[in-house]
Design a protein around this motif. Structure first.
Motif, PDB file in Angstrom:
ATOM      1  N   ASN A  11       0.826  -1.217   0.000  1.00  0.00           N
ATOM      2  CA  ASN A  11       0.000   0.000   0.000  1.00  0.00           C
ATOM      3  C   ASN A  11       0.856   1.261   0.000  1.00  0.00           C
ATOM      4  OD1 ASN A  11      -2.392  -1.425  -0.070  1.00  0.00           O
ATOM      5  ND2 ASN A  11      -2.732  -1.302   2.133  1.00  0.00           N
ATOM      6  N   ASP A  12       1.922   1.250   0.794  1.00  0.00           N
ATOM      7  CA  ASP A  12       2.810   2.408   0.852  1.00  0.00           C
ATOM      8  C   ASP A  12       3.580   2.572  -0.460  1.00  0.00           C
ATOM      9  OD1 ASP A  12       2.020   3.185   3.373  1.00  0.00           O
ATOM     10  OD2 ASP A  12       3.756   2.297   4.390  1.00  0.00           O
ATOM     11  N   ARG A  13       4.044   1.463  -1.036  1.00  0.00           N
ATOM     12  CA  ARG A  13       4.752   1.538  -2.326  1.00  0.00           C
ATOM     13  C   ARG A  13       3.853   2.154  -3.390  1.00  0.00           C
ATOM     14  NH1 ARG A  13       5.334  -2.669  -4.780  1.00  0.00           N
ATOM     15  NH2 ARG A  13       4.501  -4.257  -3.393  1.00  0.00           N
ATOM     16  N   ILE A  14       2.614   1.722  -3.413  1.00  0.00           N
ATOM     17  CA  ILE A  14       1.658   2.240  -4.410  1.00  0.00           C
ATOM     18  C   ILE A  14       1.370   3.718  -4.157  1.00  0.00           C
ATOM     19  CG2 ILE A  14      -0.727   2.064  -5.232  1.00  0.00           C
ATOM     20  CD1 ILE A  14      -0.416  -1.019  -4.818  1.00  0.00           C
ATOM     21  N   ALA A  15       1.187   4.088  -2.900  1.00  0.00           N
ATOM     22  CA  ALA A  15       0.905   5.494  -2.568  1.00  0.00           C
ATOM     23  C   ALA A  15       2.070   6.396  -2.978  1.00  0.00           C
ATOM     24  CB  ALA A  15       0.615   5.637  -1.071  1.00  0.00           C
ATOM     25  N   VAL A  16       3.289   5.966  -2.689  1.00  0.00           N
ATOM     26  CA  VAL A  16       4.464   6.748  -3.069  1.00  0.00           C
ATOM     27  C   VAL A  16       4.571   6.820  -4.589  1.00  0.00           C
ATOM     28  CG1 VAL A  16       6.990   6.846  -3.028  1.00  0.00           C
ATOM     29  CG2 VAL A  16       5.734   6.276  -0.931  1.00  0.00           C
ATOM     30  N   ALA A 128       5.764   6.828   4.507  1.00  0.00           N
ATOM     31  CA  ALA A 128       5.984   5.409   4.172  1.00  0.00           C
ATOM     32  C   ALA A 128       7.371   4.932   4.601  1.00  0.00           C
ATOM     33  CB  ALA A 128       5.818   5.208   2.667  1.00  0.00           C
ATOM     34  N   ASP A 129       8.165   5.817   5.190  1.00  0.00           N
ATOM     35  CA  ASP A 129       9.536   5.504   5.584  1.00  0.00           C
ATOM     36  C   ASP A 129      10.357   5.052   4.367  1.00  0.00           C
ATOM     37  OD1 ASP A 129      11.545   5.514   7.500  1.00  0.00           O
ATOM     38  OD2 ASP A 129      11.261   3.392   7.988  1.00  0.00           O
ATOM     39  N   ASP A 130      10.104   5.713   3.242  1.00  0.00           N
ATOM     40  CA  ASP A 130      10.790   5.412   1.977  1.00  0.00           C
ATOM     41  C   ASP A 130      11.889   6.444   1.773  1.00  0.00           C
ATOM     42  OD1 ASP A 130      11.636   5.027  -0.620  1.00  0.00           O
ATOM     43  OD2 ASP A 130       9.622   5.016  -1.497  1.00  0.00           O
ATOM     44  N   GLU A 131      13.037   6.162   2.364  1.00  0.00           N
ATOM     45  CA  GLU A 131      14.165   7.097   2.320  1.00  0.00           C
ATOM     46  C   GLU A 131      14.654   7.343   0.894  1.00  0.00           C
ATOM     47  OE1 GLU A 131      16.780   9.878   3.385  1.00  0.00           O
ATOM     48  OE2 GLU A 131      15.348   8.978   4.762  1.00  0.00           O
ATOM     49  N   SER A 132      14.658   6.324   0.061  1.00  0.00           N
ATOM     50  CA  SER A 132      15.152   6.490  -1.307  1.00  0.00           C
ATOM     51  C   SER A 132      14.282   7.459  -2.106  1.00  0.00           C
ATOM     52  CB  SER A 132      15.228   5.139  -2.019  1.00  0.00           C
ATOM     53  OG  SER A 132      16.167   4.304  -1.380  1.00  0.00           O
ATOM     54  N   SER A 133      12.970   7.287  -2.018  1.00  0.00           N
ATOM     55  CA  SER A 133      12.074   8.215  -2.713  1.00  0.00           C
ATOM     56  C   SER A 133      12.159   9.604  -2.096  1.00  0.00           C
ATOM     57  CB  SER A 133      10.628   7.707  -2.688  1.00  0.00           C
ATOM     58  OG  SER A 133      10.510   6.525  -3.443  1.00  0.00           O
ATOM     59  N   SER A 134      12.263   9.674  -0.771  1.00  0.00           N
ATOM     60  CA  SER A 134      12.387  10.964  -0.093  1.00  0.00           C
ATOM     61  C   SER A 134      13.629  11.711  -0.568  1.00  0.00           C
ATOM     62  CB  SER A 134      12.449  10.781   1.425  1.00  0.00           C
ATOM     63  OG  SER A 134      11.250  10.254   1.929  1.00  0.00           O
TER      64      SER A 134
END
Length: 157
Positions: A11-16, A128-134
């Motif tokens: 869900n977080d991957r899709i939202a990002v 989403a704690d997605d450091e790479s996308s951030s």
């Protein structure tokens, strides 16, 4: 392809990825607009603007590839058609060929829009704690903030 397990929920991957799609669409639309202005600018600042616009669209060409590859890294299909970009982008197309000062003004507003799109994408990526996308989005935001500043500096007060 095997199932993805990079520590971010589906869900977080899709939202990002959905927010990155908007950033991709804005970036590609801005790329096209900048390239168009590069081809069609005229007037006393021709050489300066022609070269500056080329620098900008060259940088954007690299950026769209990086953004699209991040979307794919999240295991989501990246949009790649004019129709999909038009539906996703918050940057409006420009009809005709504006005069040089209007080109600079329009590009300033478009870069500022990309910054706003980045802010939304950054918030979702951080949640989403997605450091790479951030990191990617933060880097893009800095580029567009600086570019908007430089363009604004060329406009009359």
């Amino acid at each position: 392809m095997s199932k993805i397990d990079i520590g971010i929920s589906e869900n977080d991957r899709i939202a990002v990825a959905e927010e990155l799609k908007k950033l991709l669409a804005d970036s590609y639309t801005l790329y096209l607009q900048t390239h168009n202005f590069h081809w069609n600018v005229e007037g006393p600042q021709f050489r300066e603007l022609h070269l500056m616009f080329e620098e900008h669209y060259t940088e954007l060409a690299d950026a769209v590839d990086e953004i699209a590859e991040r979307i794919r890294t999240l295991d989501v299909a990246a949009p790649g058609t004019y129709k999909s970009f038009a539906a996703l982008s918050a940057i409006e197309e420009v009809e005709g060929v504006p005069e040089a000062t209007e080109m600079v003004s329009l590009l300033t507003k478009a870069h500022e829009q990309v910054v706003r799109t980045c802010r939304t994408a950054l918030s979702v990526a951080q949640e989403a704690d997605d450091e790479s996308s951030s990191a990617l989005v933060g880097d893009r935001m800095r580029v567009h903030e600086k570019t908007a500043w430089m363009l604004r500096a060329m406009l009359p007060r």
